[in-house]
Design an enzyme around this catalytic site. Structure first.
Site, PDB file in Angstrom:
ATOM      1  CG  ASP A 182     -12.293  -5.069  -1.816  1.00  0.00           C
ATOM      2  OD1 ASP A 182     -11.396  -5.850  -2.188  1.00  0.00           O
ATOM      3  OD2 ASP A 182     -12.115  -3.852  -1.628  1.00  0.00           O
TER       4      ASP A 182
ATOM      5  CG  ASP B 249      -2.033  -0.984   1.138  1.00  0.00           C
ATOM      6  OD1 ASP B 249      -2.257  -1.499   0.025  1.00  0.00           O
ATOM      7  OD2 ASP B 249      -2.680  -1.261   2.163  1.00  0.00           O
TER       8      ASP B 249
END
Lengths: 196, 255
Positions: free
Chosen positions: B130, B11
């Site tokens: 997701d 990230d």
């Protein structure tokens, strides 16, 4: 040694550029005919669709230019497929440097298409050192070149196909040496050491 | 034979890796380029860089970072975060990214998948999904799993494939961060349903979780973040363990 990378609408030109930078090779990315013809070695990259790319090359007379090159030329991925006679991808006549068809992989429950990921090289010969046997390189393709007398490495994805070719001054690889870590660097170096 | 892929995910916020990284020998653990190159050296098969910068202004610097990654990393990598249009992708491709991953923007505008596949080819387009179980339905969520949508996992994955996605990156929000293992049942169902590769994500905490994702979930690749970042599991160790269970990976260690 000066290397010319043929500049056209291929998707992997940046990756090839950076791989050559990492190897410390003196190179230029160009579509200028005289600059390509003058180079000691030529790289013909390729990511994209066969018919669109052939039309693009023809419109710029890069098709005859590539076919007539006399120095060692390395086709990568779609570059290799376009150097063959004909591709099943949108029924596309190609450059005809290698007298082989380009066929589509048949999807099966155990086998996804595209063939995407790291697969090992088998039967490395000719310009590819035996130390590359069993080494993994990165593939992304839905079409393949069958085995030929001038296949210089094989790969197995349900069937055996040509991972690399060499005939006269023309060399080609189906995988992406520019994205294949150390093994890919060895393949590029082997091409740079090739003499004819 | 084609091998299973191990993919560390980083990230990135404002050009730096977000979570603390516990690696020996790194000069700057916050530098995504150095960390990415280190993973490539260890034997990672691909990398994913997700830009989680809050503003468009900060995002613009991401293309510059992608260029540096492409210069120094000799394995394929995917970039994602904040991609909403073909125009957003051009500079990333030009900078040397091998694939882009799209998530919320594709849910909002499914035509984006078609547009990207037509412009750059399916092999360039990873659709990240997701999902979490609501009742007994796997429901697609956006915005980091915060917002439920009308879409169901399996129908959406199938639609994404039909629109031209080259891969599906499936994260179970129920498993993400738990370190209790990947969501095996939905992985196996995705494998049955789809002709394109599936990347398992969310829940990696132990080598056996990867083995289960590959053997029981039939995943083509598995992604993890903190497990690798904190040095709890190294990629060579993981590959050795998988090898002992007969799972083929790109061998980058001495047997």
């Amino acid at each position: 040694m000066k290397v010319a990378v043929i500049k056209y609408n291929a998707g992997n030109i940046q990756s090839v550029r950076y791989a050559l930078e990492r190897l410390g090779v003196d190179f230029v990315v160009t579509d200028a005919p005289e600059e390509i013809q003058r180079a000691d070695k030529v790289i013909f990259p390729g990511v994209g669709e066969a018919s669109t790319t052939m039309n693009y090359l023809r419109a710029r007379q890069l098709d005859t230019l590539i076919r007539d090159l006399k120095q060692p030329v390395l086709g990568i991925c779609l570059g290799m497929q376009l150097m063959c006679a004909h591709s099943e991808e949108n029924d596309t006549p190609c450059l005809g440097i290698f007298d082989q068809p380009v066929r589509k992989f048949v999807a099966a429950s155990t086998q996804k298409v595209p063939h995407m990921g790291w697969n090992d090289l088998i039967g490395c010969t000719d310009w590819l050192p035996a130390s590359l046997n069993g080494k993994f390189v990165y593939f992304v393709h839905s079409f393949y070149v069958p085995l030929a007398p001038y296949t210089s490495a094989q790969c197995d994805y349900g069937i055996r196909f040509s991972a690399a070719l060499h005939r006269d001054n023309f060399y080609a690889v189906q995988f992406h040496p520019e994205k294949s870590a150390d093994a890919g660097e060895l393949v590029l170096q082997s091409f740079f050491q090739a003499t004819s | 034979m084609l091998t299973k892929r191990i993919i560390p995910c980083l990230d990135i916020k404002d050009g730096r890796t977000v979570k603390g990284v516990n690696f020996v020998g790194l000069r700057d653990a916050g530098d995504p380029v150095e960390l990415g190159a280190s993973y490539a050296h260890q034997g990672a098969d691909e990398l994913v860089f997700l830009d989680i910068s809050a503003t468009d202004e900060k995002r613009k610097t991401f293309a510059g970072l992608v260029r540096q990654i492409a210069r120094h990393v000799n394995i394929p990598f995917t970039v994602g975060g904040g991609i909403g249009s073909v125009e957003d992708v051009d500079p990333l491709l030009e900078a040397g990214a091998d694939k882009v991953s799209i998530n919320s923007a594709a849910v909002k505008n499914p035509h984006l998948i078609d547009a990207l596949a037509n412009a750059f080819g399916s092999q360039f387009v990873v659709v990240a999904i997701d999902a979490r179980k609501v009742g007994n339905q796997w429901t697609v969520h956006t915005h980091g799993g915060a917002r439920p949508t009308e879409k169901k996992l399996f129908a959406w994955a199938k639609e994404a494939q039909e629109r031209g996605a080259g891969e599906i990156l499936f994260t179970s929000m129920d498993h993400d961060g738990t370190k209790n293992g990947f969501a095996i049942d939905p992985l196996a169902k995705l494998h049955q349903l789809l002709a394109i590769p599936v990347i398992a994500s969310g829940g990696a905490g132990h080598p056996q979780h990867f083995a289960d994702a590959f053997l029981l979930g039939h995943a083509d690749a598995a992604l993890a973040a903190s497990l690798f970042h904190f040095g709890e599991l190294t990629i060579p160790d993981l590959k050795k363990i998988l090898h002992r269970q007969g799972i083929a990976t790109r061998a980058t260690y001495e047997n």
